[in-house]
Write a protein that holds these residues in place. Sequence first.
Motif, PDB file in Angstrom:
ATOM      1  N   GLU A 137      12.413   0.573  -2.276  1.00  0.00           N
ATOM      2  CA  GLU A 137      11.582  -0.619  -2.362  1.00  0.00           C
ATOM      3  C   GLU A 137      10.263  -0.430  -1.620  1.00  0.00           C
ATOM      4  O   GLU A 137      10.232   0.111  -0.509  1.00  0.00           O
ATOM      5  CB  GLU A 137      12.337  -1.825  -1.786  1.00  0.00           C
ATOM      6  N   SER A 138       9.165  -0.865  -2.241  1.00  0.00           N
ATOM      7  CA  SER A 138       7.801  -0.801  -1.695  1.00  0.00           C
ATOM      8  C   SER A 138       7.271   0.625  -1.572  1.00  0.00           C
ATOM      9  O   SER A 138       6.240   0.847  -0.931  1.00  0.00           O
ATOM     10  CB  SER A 138       7.715  -1.505  -0.325  1.00  0.00           C
ATOM     11  N   GLU A 139       7.926   1.573  -2.194  1.00  0.00           N
ATOM     12  CA  GLU A 139       7.508   2.967  -2.146  1.00  0.00           C
ATOM     13  C   GLU A 139       6.685   3.306  -3.392  1.00  0.00           C
ATOM     14  O   GLU A 139       6.921   2.784  -4.471  1.00  0.00           O
ATOM     15  CB  GLU A 139       8.761   3.857  -2.091  1.00  0.00           C
ATOM     16  N   LYS A 175      -0.782  -1.113  -3.564  1.00  0.00           N
ATOM     17  CA  LYS A 175       0.111  -0.505  -2.577  1.00  0.00           C
ATOM     18  C   LYS A 175       0.244  -1.405  -1.350  1.00  0.00           C
ATOM     19  O   LYS A 175       1.351  -1.632  -0.853  1.00  0.00           O
ATOM     20  CB  LYS A 175      -0.414   0.869  -2.170  1.00  0.00           C
ATOM     21  N   GLY A 230       2.651  -4.107  -1.536  1.00  0.00           N
ATOM     22  CA  GLY A 230       4.068  -3.762  -1.436  1.00  0.00           C
ATOM     23  C   GLY A 230       4.790  -3.551  -2.743  1.00  0.00           C
ATOM     24  O   GLY A 230       6.031  -3.588  -2.771  1.00  0.00           O
ATOM     25  N   THR A 260       6.643  -1.678  -5.573  1.00  0.00           N
ATOM     26  CA  THR A 260       7.334  -0.419  -5.818  1.00  0.00           C
ATOM     27  C   THR A 260       6.748   0.183  -7.089  1.00  0.00           C
ATOM     28  O   THR A 260       6.695  -0.473  -8.130  1.00  0.00           O
ATOM     29  CB  THR A 260       8.843  -0.651  -6.001  1.00  0.00           C
ATOM     30  N   ASP A 300       3.658   7.909  -1.457  1.00  0.00           N
ATOM     31  CA  ASP A 300       4.480   8.215  -0.279  1.00  0.00           C
ATOM     32  C   ASP A 300       5.342   9.443  -0.548  1.00  0.00           C
ATOM     33  O   ASP A 300       5.559  10.270   0.352  1.00  0.00           O
ATOM     34  CB  ASP A 300       5.403   7.029   0.041  1.00  0.00           C
TER      35      ASP A 300
END
Length: 213
Positions: free
Chosen positions: A7-9, A160, A163, A165, A181
């Motif tokens: 998540e959030s990557e 990004k 947040g 994904t 990331d």
Amino acid sequence: VGFEVRESEIVALLGRNGAGKTSTLRTIARLADPQLRQGEIWLAGQPLHRMSSWQAARHGVGLVPEDRRIIPGLTVEENLRLACIEKPIGWSLERLYEHFPRLAERRQQEGVTLSGGEQQMLAVARALARDVKLLLLDEPYEGLAPVVVREIEEVLREVKAAGFTTIIVEQNAIAALDLADRAIILDMGEVVFDGSAREVLDNADLRREYVAV
């Protein structure tokens, strides 16, 4: 192909032409292999592999395709409003215009008459108008001049920061890695590397062998 995205990557999905990058995105979005006989695709506990494309979209998959698919005959704002017709709804028009001021300036202009960079902004904004749990970006820098690429990079950095994904497929590997990331490299339809984006940026031999950079 097997991998996970946290998540959030932001994950850069890399590889040479024909490695299977776009096919992987289209399969996640359920636009390819609608009768998936092997493997599973899960998003937030939901079995995407059992869904059609419209069901996957309702469960939070947002695909920004390489050809952008701006709807002819509709203005910028109409393209965005169309994305908000059914729930779940994501960012409001006001928030979209705040993050995409160029689109606010051209809200009454027909979408297909925008420049390539502006059409890319519209395609991303249209995806964010939905309640997106997983954003899929297919070649967001394709065919754009370097100065426009930098503008799109700024837009994606805002995405990004918000947040989202995200999986990004991009031939401009360095630009994708600067944003990401993590990096996953495909070769002939198989995962040959899964690690941090920094590892790939720092490993010229790895890039040369699998990414041609």
